[in-house]
Design an enzyme around this catalytic site. Structure first.
Site, PDB file in Angstrom:
ATOM      1  N   LYS A   1      15.142  -1.009  -7.135  1.00 39.61           N
ATOM      2  CA  LYS A   1      15.114   0.297  -6.469  1.00 39.61           C
ATOM      3  C   LYS A   1      16.068   1.242  -7.216  1.00 39.61           C
ATOM      4  CE  LYS A   1      14.343  -1.842  -1.944  1.00 39.61           C
ATOM      5  NZ  LYS A   1      12.989  -1.330  -1.640  1.00 39.61           N
TER       6      LYS A   1
ATOM      7  N   ARG B   1       6.267  -9.018   2.283  1.00 34.45           N
ATOM      8  CA  ARG B   1       4.977  -9.618   2.636  1.00 34.45           C
ATOM      9  C   ARG B   1       4.845 -11.037   2.080  1.00 34.45           C
ATOM     10  NH1 ARG B   1       1.895  -4.815  -0.288  1.00 34.45           N
ATOM     11  NH2 ARG B   1       3.766  -3.821   0.574  1.00 34.45           N
TER      12      ARG B   1
END
Length: 604
Positions: free
Chosen positions: A385, A462
């Site tokens: 990020k 996920r």
């Protein structure tokens, strides 16, 4: 275990060549480490055992800790043992507000105590041509105060707008202060959120006055139906507890809570209302627990510490809760390659956490599972990020789903709903960067045998949920709700206050909507557009882990759907927006109260 004596023996054996010198250094370092850890854990609730080997010795460095209860935690690197104390930060013990609520049918004007709070709408503040309140409660109070209330409302420009409040000190009367709390344009059948705001305002006023007791009365309480009075009283109690509570665990100076008792006047009394108030307190304890988990920084709340906190909840309510904590080796045996791939880069090992609630009488008619995303920190991995707006400094909240899961577990363990078994499941780990970490382009295999090409390591949540959902299905449950701070796309779609949810089951959607209407938490159903799955297909594996930018929250939900058995009703909640309050710079506790309501609706 190597000792410091080994150093002397090796050096005294003649000229210490490179191999000898390396062995001496290794022996010395091992002894120092063992000594440090032995001192650290000697007086704690852990036993320490060492198995330390360096390059050229029998096996890699490993450390193991065993709680006195017999539960084992394995740690893969020496730094893992000290990670929870990085920066020497330890949370202080903060008392959870213990406020006694009592529903009373008494004359509010004769109540004695520190603060009498009157909740008023804009309509309640209307006056006749003589500047006299038309509302009967305000009119009576104003007469008792010799017109002071009407005069003060004009001087303070108090009109009853939502968020407004004004307090008057009244020496010589039964109550030392009177406070007017604005409800806005709400009606007697207003939402839970409006009535919770009353409690929050009472908390603010009580803290400012350092009041130890308070009473609240609604100016229009006579217009509220008997059925709705229960939820109104519960919402006021919840707002008060959550408004009083401040998470000061990491501040050098913290304020004490003075408020100990609140009387709710005019909304009825009796056992049913008392039970509802007790229920509100139980849910609040779960919400506060969830807030504390999210607020804790990643150098304090590691996956191991999250497992420890969950285990403490199970120990506190051992009559209805059990805890199972799986380490990396056990997860490998269960073929959880998707989850372990995410965890591989971190020096803090993964902990797969499973709490199970069973009703006291053992009679189970329905089995449910709540699965929470448990990334205690998300760097993004090799797709790190970066740049403005990436919010890497807030990625401690990427375990918000697990916080809601365990917060609900704590509340449900206190409420003890009959007829329902609930599994609380979290695959806890960190998403970091190292030479052992998962790379873009790697293929991981989930525990149901499906293969996943990792085209973005920052779509890691996920991957952990995939194995957690398979595990949940293996528990024989009928319904699963998963919660995750999964996508920025959902924040773009719904903003910071609303969670999106996805499900192929209309019945399960109705259950969550009904529960949220009671709690006041905001949810919005999103489409599961099957045609979007085309973007998730891989040329070399069963699927990729992320599609294009468009419809990102939908494709994430479609990915999770691949790991749920068709016979199981499933609903996914993307809570990336409402997990955090940017204005307060703190966690919201989102999801806990709705999960508890959902479980109760499935209870017999």
């Amino acid at each position: 275990m190597p000792s410091l004596d080994a150093f002397d023996r090796l050096l005294n054996s003649g000229y210490p060549g490179p191999a000898t010198m390396a062995a001496a250094v290794a022996a010395t370092a091992a002894a120092v480490l063992a000594s440090r850890f032995s001192t650290l854990f000697h007086s704690s609730s852990y036993y320490f055992s060492s198995s330390i080997y360096f390059a050229g010795f029998r096996r890699p460095l490993s450390l193991s800790f065993r709680r006195r209860s017999g539960q084992s935690f394995r740690m893969g690197h020496v730094t893992a043992a000290t990670r929870a104390t990085l920066g020497l930060t330890k949370p202080a013990v903060v008392e959870i507000p213990q406020i006694t609520f009592a529903a009373k049918e008494i004359d509010f004007a004769e109540w004695k105590g520190d603060i009498l709070a009157v909740a008023v709408s804009e309509k309640d503040m209307s006056k006749d041509s003589n500047s006299t309140f038309e509302n009967s409660i305000l009119k009576r109070l104003d007469e008792k105060l010799g017109g002071l209330l009407a005069e003060a409302s004009v001087e303070e420009d108090f009109t009853g707008k939502a968020g407004q409040s004004t307090v008057l000190r009244l020496p010589g009367l039964g109550f030392k202060r009177i406070g007017l709390v604005g409800l806005g344009q709400c009606s007697p059948s207003s939402t839970t959120t409006a009535y919770r705001s009353i409690g929050e305002s009472i908390a603010v006023v009580a803290k400012a006055a350092q009041a130890s007791n308070a009473a609240v009365v609604l100016a229009s309480c006579n217009e509220i139906s008997e059925e709705f009075k229960l939820n109104t009283a519960s919402a006021i109690a919840s707002g008060t507890v959550l408004g009083v509570y401040e998470d000061n665990r990491f501040k050098s100076d913290s304020k004490k809570t003075h408020l100990k008792a609140v009387d709710i006047i005019g909304l009825g009394s009796g056992p049913e209302l008392d039970r509802k108030l007790k229920y509100a307190s139980d849910v609040c304890s779960g919400v506060i627990f969830g807030k504390e988990l999210v607020n804790a920084p990643a150098n304090v709340l590691t996956p191991g510490v999250l497992a420890e906190e969950a285990s403490k909840v199970a120990s506190s309510y051992s009559d209805v809760l059990t805890a199972t904590i799986l380490d990396a080796e056990q997860c490998t045996e269960l073929k959880m390659g998707s989850y372990l791939g995410v965890a591989a880069a971190s020096s803090n090992p993964p902990h797969f956490i499973h709490l199970c609630y069973k009703p006291p009488d053992g009679d189970v008619k329905r089995k449910l599972a709540i699965v929470g995303k448990g990334l205690t920190f998300d760097s993004g991995g090799y797709n790190i990020k970066t740049g403005p707006g990436c919010s890497i400094e807030l990625m401690k909240f990427d375990m918000g789903g697990s916080a809601a899961t365990f917060g609900a577990a704590k509340a449900i363990a206190q409420i003890k709903p009959p007829g329902v078994e609930v599994h609380f499941i979290v695959a806890a780990c960190e998403n970091m960067i190292s030479g052992t970490g998962m790379r873009p382009g790697d293929i991981v295999t989930a525990s149901n045998g499906k293969t996943i090409e990792v085209n973005n390591t920052d779509a890691e949540g996920r991957l952990t949920l995939a194995d957690a959902l398979v595990y949940a299905c293996n528990q024989g449950v009928e319904k699963i709700v998963d919660l995750a701070t999964l996508t920025g796309a959902c924040i773009v779609a719904l903003g910071p206050s609303i969670a999106g949810f996805f499900t192929p089951s209309d019945d399960l959607a109705k259950e969550i909507v009904a529960a949220s209407e009671i709690t006041g938490e905001k949810f919005w159903r999103m489409p599961l557009e099957e045609s979007y799955w085309e973007s998730m297909k891989s040329g070399v594996a069963d699927m990729v882990n992320t599609g294009g930018r468009q419809g990102g929250a939908i494709t994430a939900a479609l990915f999770l759907k691949q790991f749920v058995e068709e016979k199981v009703q499933w609903l996914h909640i993307d809570m990336a927006g409402p997990v955090w309050n940017d204005k307060k710079r703190a966690a919201t506790g989102f999801g806990v109260s709705t999960l508890v309501e959902w479980v109760l609706k499935n209870s017999s």
